[in-house]
Design a protein around this motif. Structure first.
Motif, PDB file in Angstrom:
ATOM      1  N   GLY A 199      -1.875   3.902 -10.576  1.00  0.00           N
ATOM      2  CA  GLY A 199      -3.191   4.305 -11.063  1.00  0.00           C
ATOM      3  C   GLY A 199      -3.402   3.944 -12.526  1.00  0.00           C
ATOM      4  N   MET A 200      -2.364   4.114 -13.326  1.00  0.00           N
ATOM      5  CA  MET A 200      -2.474   3.793 -14.756  1.00  0.00           C
ATOM      6  C   MET A 200      -2.730   2.308 -14.987  1.00  0.00           C
ATOM      7  SD  MET A 200       0.526   6.203 -16.459  1.00  0.00           S
ATOM      8  CE  MET A 200       0.973   4.892 -17.529  1.00  0.00           C
ATOM      9  N   PHE A 201      -2.131   1.459 -14.147  1.00  0.00           N
ATOM     10  CA  PHE A 201      -2.263   0.016 -14.327  1.00  0.00           C
ATOM     11  C   PHE A 201      -3.269  -0.617 -13.370  1.00  0.00           C
ATOM     12  CE2 PHE A 201       1.803   0.834 -16.385  1.00  0.00           C
ATOM     13  CZ  PHE A 201       1.616   0.174 -17.583  1.00  0.00           C
ATOM     14  N   ASN A 202      -4.072   0.225 -12.738  1.00  0.00           N
ATOM     15  CA  ASN A 202      -5.205  -0.224 -11.926  1.00  0.00           C
ATOM     16  C   ASN A 202      -4.815  -1.124 -10.744  1.00  0.00           C
ATOM     17  OD1 ASN A 202      -7.928   0.040 -11.443  1.00  0.00           O
ATOM     18  ND2 ASN A 202      -8.477  -1.779 -12.614  1.00  0.00           N
ATOM     19  N   PHE A 203      -3.713  -0.807 -10.083  1.00  0.00           N
ATOM     20  CA  PHE A 203      -3.365  -1.512  -8.852  1.00  0.00           C
ATOM     21  C   PHE A 203      -4.290  -1.007  -7.760  1.00  0.00           C
ATOM     22  CE2 PHE A 203       0.496  -2.174 -11.229  1.00  0.00           C
ATOM     23  CZ  PHE A 203       0.952  -3.407 -10.797  1.00  0.00           C
ATOM     24  N   LYS A 204      -4.825  -1.922  -6.966  1.00  0.00           N
ATOM     25  CA  LYS A 204      -5.770  -1.563  -5.902  1.00  0.00           C
ATOM     26  C   LYS A 204      -5.139  -1.770  -4.532  1.00  0.00           C
ATOM     27  CE  LYS A 204      -9.290  -0.922  -8.662  1.00  0.00           C
ATOM     28  NZ  LYS A 204      -9.450   0.366  -9.209  1.00  0.00           N
ATOM     29  N   GLU A 205      -5.523  -0.912  -3.594  1.00  0.00           N
ATOM     30  CA  GLU A 205      -5.063  -1.029  -2.220  1.00  0.00           C
ATOM     31  C   GLU A 205      -5.604  -2.316  -1.596  1.00  0.00           C
ATOM     32  OE1 GLU A 205      -5.349   1.613   1.874  1.00  0.00           O
ATOM     33  OE2 GLU A 205      -5.804   2.556  -0.038  1.00  0.00           O
ATOM     34  N   GLU A 206      -4.777  -2.991  -0.813  1.00  0.00           N
ATOM     35  CA  GLU A 206      -5.170  -4.223  -0.133  1.00  0.00           C
ATOM     36  C   GLU A 206      -5.659  -3.904   1.272  1.00  0.00           C
ATOM     37  OE1 GLU A 206      -5.307  -7.361  -1.245  1.00  0.00           O
ATOM     38  OE2 GLU A 206      -4.522  -6.879  -3.230  1.00  0.00           O
ATOM     39  N   GLU A 207      -6.539  -4.759   1.792  1.00  0.00           N
ATOM     40  CA  GLU A 207      -7.065  -4.585   3.145  1.00  0.00           C
ATOM     41  C   GLU A 207      -6.141  -5.257   4.150  1.00  0.00           C
ATOM     42  OE1 GLU A 207     -11.156  -5.697   3.693  1.00  0.00           O
ATOM     43  OE2 GLU A 207     -11.538  -5.416   1.555  1.00  0.00           O
ATOM     44  N   TYR A 208      -6.064  -4.664   5.329  1.00  0.00           N
ATOM     45  CA  TYR A 208      -5.321  -5.279   6.421  1.00  0.00           C
ATOM     46  C   TYR A 208      -6.168  -6.381   7.049  1.00  0.00           C
ATOM     47  CZ  TYR A 208      -1.909  -1.528   6.196  1.00  0.00           C
ATOM     48  OH  TYR A 208      -0.928  -0.673   5.772  1.00  0.00           O
ATOM     49  N   TYR A 209      -5.496  -7.327   7.662  1.00  0.00           N
ATOM     50  CA  TYR A 209      -6.167  -8.412   8.370  1.00  0.00           C
ATOM     51  C   TYR A 209      -6.457  -7.883   9.767  1.00  0.00           C
ATOM     52  CZ  TYR A 209      -7.243 -13.257   9.502  1.00  0.00           C
ATOM     53  OH  TYR A 209      -7.890 -14.416   9.849  1.00  0.00           O
ATOM     54  N   GLU A 210      -7.725  -7.545  10.008  1.00  0.00           N
ATOM     55  CA  GLU A 210      -8.097  -6.926  11.275  1.00  0.00           C
ATOM     56  C   GLU A 210      -9.303  -7.613  11.886  1.00  0.00           C
ATOM     57  OE1 GLU A 210      -6.888  -2.312  10.613  1.00  0.00           O
ATOM     58  OE2 GLU A 210      -8.778  -2.944   9.723  1.00  0.00           O
ATOM     59  N   ILE A 211      -9.394  -7.498  13.199  1.00  0.00           N
ATOM     60  CA  ILE A 211     -10.588  -7.950  13.892  1.00  0.00           C
ATOM     61  C   ILE A 211     -11.677  -6.943  13.563  1.00  0.00           C
ATOM     62  CG2 ILE A 211     -11.627  -8.341  16.143  1.00  0.00           C
ATOM     63  CD1 ILE A 211      -8.857  -9.200  17.116  1.00  0.00           C
TER      64      ILE A 211
ATOM     65  N   ASN B  48       0.824  -1.211   0.000  1.00  0.00           N
ATOM     66  CA  ASN B  48       0.000   0.000   0.000  1.00  0.00           C
ATOM     67  C   ASN B  48       0.858   1.262   0.000  1.00  0.00           C
ATOM     68  OD1 ASN B  48      -2.347  -1.506  -0.080  1.00  0.00           O
ATOM     69  ND2 ASN B  48      -2.739  -1.342   2.116  1.00  0.00           N
ATOM     70  N   ASP B  49       1.982   1.218   0.706  1.00  0.00           N
ATOM     71  CA  ASP B  49       2.900   2.365   0.675  1.00  0.00           C
ATOM     72  C   ASP B  49       3.383   2.627  -0.747  1.00  0.00           C
ATOM     73  OD1 ASP B  49       2.659   2.703   3.400  1.00  0.00           O
ATOM     74  OD2 ASP B  49       4.650   1.894   3.884  1.00  0.00           O
ATOM     75  N   LYS B  50       3.735   1.567  -1.465  1.00  0.00           N
ATOM     76  CA  LYS B  50       4.190   1.739  -2.852  1.00  0.00           C
ATOM     77  C   LYS B  50       3.092   2.344  -3.718  1.00  0.00           C
ATOM     78  CE  LYS B  50       7.677  -1.839  -3.148  1.00  0.00           C
ATOM     79  NZ  LYS B  50       8.684  -1.884  -4.174  1.00  0.00           N
ATOM     80  N   LEU B  51       1.846   1.976  -3.432  1.00  0.00           N
ATOM     81  CA  LEU B  51       0.737   2.509  -4.223  1.00  0.00           C
ATOM     82  C   LEU B  51       0.505   3.992  -3.957  1.00  0.00           C
ATOM     83  CD1 LEU B  51      -2.034  -0.234  -3.958  1.00  0.00           C
ATOM     84  CD2 LEU B  51      -0.421   0.138  -5.808  1.00  0.00           C
ATOM     85  N   MET B  52       0.861   4.447  -2.772  1.00  0.00           N
ATOM     86  CA  MET B  52       0.501   5.799  -2.360  1.00  0.00           C
ATOM     87  C   MET B  52       1.595   6.844  -2.563  1.00  0.00           C
ATOM     88  SD  MET B  52      -1.526   4.950   1.112  1.00  0.00           S
ATOM     89  CE  MET B  52      -2.787   3.726   1.145  1.00  0.00           C
ATOM     90  N   VAL B  53       2.838   6.430  -2.642  1.00  0.00           N
ATOM     91  CA  VAL B  53       3.916   7.413  -2.710  1.00  0.00           C
ATOM     92  C   VAL B  53       4.129   7.887  -4.143  1.00  0.00           C
ATOM     93  CG1 VAL B  53       5.073   6.566  -0.641  1.00  0.00           C
ATOM     94  CG2 VAL B  53       5.758   5.682  -2.859  1.00  0.00           C
ATOM     95  N   PHE B  54       4.496   9.124  -4.233  1.00  0.00           N
ATOM     96  CA  PHE B  54       4.796   9.733  -5.526  1.00  0.00           C
ATOM     97  C   PHE B  54       6.219   9.368  -5.904  1.00  0.00           C
ATOM     98  CE2 PHE B  54       6.371  13.224  -8.133  1.00  0.00           C
ATOM     99  CZ  PHE B  54       5.377  13.291  -9.084  1.00  0.00           C
ATOM    100  N   PRO B  55       6.498   9.047  -7.089  1.00  0.00           N
ATOM    101  CA  PRO B  55       5.708   9.060  -8.313  1.00  0.00           C
ATOM    102  C   PRO B  55       5.116   7.699  -8.675  1.00  0.00           C
ATOM    103  CG  PRO B  55       8.005   8.957  -8.918  1.00  0.00           C
ATOM    104  CD  PRO B  55       7.944   8.978  -7.410  1.00  0.00           C
ATOM    105  N   SER B  56       5.391   6.660  -7.864  1.00  0.00           N
ATOM    106  CA  SER B  56       4.880   5.332  -8.236  1.00  0.00           C
ATOM    107  C   SER B  56       3.356   5.280  -8.213  1.00  0.00           C
ATOM    108  CB  SER B  56       5.472   4.244  -7.338  1.00  0.00           C
ATOM    109  OG  SER B  56       5.073   4.406  -6.018  1.00  0.00           O
ATOM    110  N   ASN B  57       2.713   6.195  -7.473  1.00  0.00           N
ATOM    111  CA  ASN B  57       1.248   6.209  -7.461  1.00  0.00           C
ATOM    112  C   ASN B  57       0.677   6.541  -8.851  1.00  0.00           C
ATOM    113  OD1 ASN B  57       1.972   8.913  -7.411  1.00  0.00           O
ATOM    114  ND2 ASN B  57       0.443   9.478  -5.886  1.00  0.00           N
TER     115      ASN B  57
END
Length: 182
Positions: free
Chosen positions: A157-169, A144-153
Motif C-alpha cells: 500500500g505504501m508503494f502503490n502496488f496494484k492488484e492485477e486482473e486474471y485472464y478470464e472469459i 495478488n496473494d503477496k499484496l493481500m497478506v499481512f504484513p506485506s500488504n
C-alpha cells in the motif's frame, strides 16, 4: 545496551522491508512476463491465421464473411491490457470455431494436406496459448496473494502496488458451446 536492541530492531525492519519490496517487484515482473507470453502466442496465432484463411478460401468462397471476420480481428492490433487481450482472444477463438465448422462442410478441404498441417499447427498454438494463460493466472495469483497478506500488504500500500486482473472469459455466452448450423 538498549541502543543495540533498538538498532537491531531497526535493521531487522529495514531488511524485512527491502526483502518484501523486492519480492513484490519480482512477483509483479512475473505477471508482466506471463502477459508478454500470452501476447507472443496471440501474435503467433494471428500470423498463422492468414495461411489458414487462404487455404479455406479456395474451397469455401461463399463463406467470405467468416473469413473476413477472422482477418478483421487479426488486424485490430495487439492487446494493451488483460481485458483487451481476453476480448480479442475470445473474438478470434469464436471466429476460428466458425471457420472450423465451415471446413466441416467441405470434405475435400478436410483432406487437403496444407489444411491439415495448418489445423495441426493451430491446435498446437491453442495448446501453448492455454498454457500461457494458466501461467499468467498463476503468476497473477501469487502476486495478488503477496499484496493481500499481512504484513506485506502494508508495504504494498505504501508503494502503490496494484492488484492485477486474471485472464478470464468475459461472459457466460463465450463459455457456452458454439452452435454449428449448415
Amino acid at each position: 545496551m538498549i541502543e543495540y536492541i533498538i538498532l537491531g530492531l531497526i535493521v531487522l525492519i529495514a531488511l524485512w522491508a527491502i526483502g518484501t519490496y523486492n519480492g513484490l517487484i519480482k512477483a509483479r515482473n512475473m505477471v508482466r512476463e506471463a502477459f508478454s507470453g500470452i501476447d507472443v502466442f496471440l501474435k503467433k496465432r494471428f500470423d498463422l491465421i492468414p495461411n489458414l484463411v487462404e487455404t479455406v478460401k479456395g474451397y469455401a468462397k461463399h463463406e467470405a464473411e467468416t473469413l473476413e471476420r477472422v482477418m478483421q480481428y487479426r488486424s485490430e492490433g495487439g492487446p494493451r491490457n488483460v481485458k483487451d487481450a481476453a476480448a480479442a482472444d475470445a473474438k478470434v477463438t469464436q471466429a476460428l470455431v466458425n471457420l472450423r465448422a465451415t471446413a466441416e462442410a467441405y470434405p475435400d478441404l478436410k483432406a487437403d494436406t496444407q489444411y491439415q498441417q495448418l489445423m495441426s499447427d493451430l491446435s498446437i498454438m491453442e495448446s501453448e496459448l492455454a498454457n500461457a494463460r494458466r501461467y499468467y493466472n498463476g503468476a497473477t495469483r501469487a502476486y495478488n496473494d503477496k499484496l493481500m497478506v499481512f504484513p506485506s500488504n502494508l508495504l504494498a500500500g505504501m508503494f502503490n502496488f496494484k492488484e492485477e486482473e486474471y485472464y478470464e472469459i468475459e461472459d457466460n455466452a463465450q463459455r457456452a458451446a458454439p452452435q454449428v448450423k449448415f
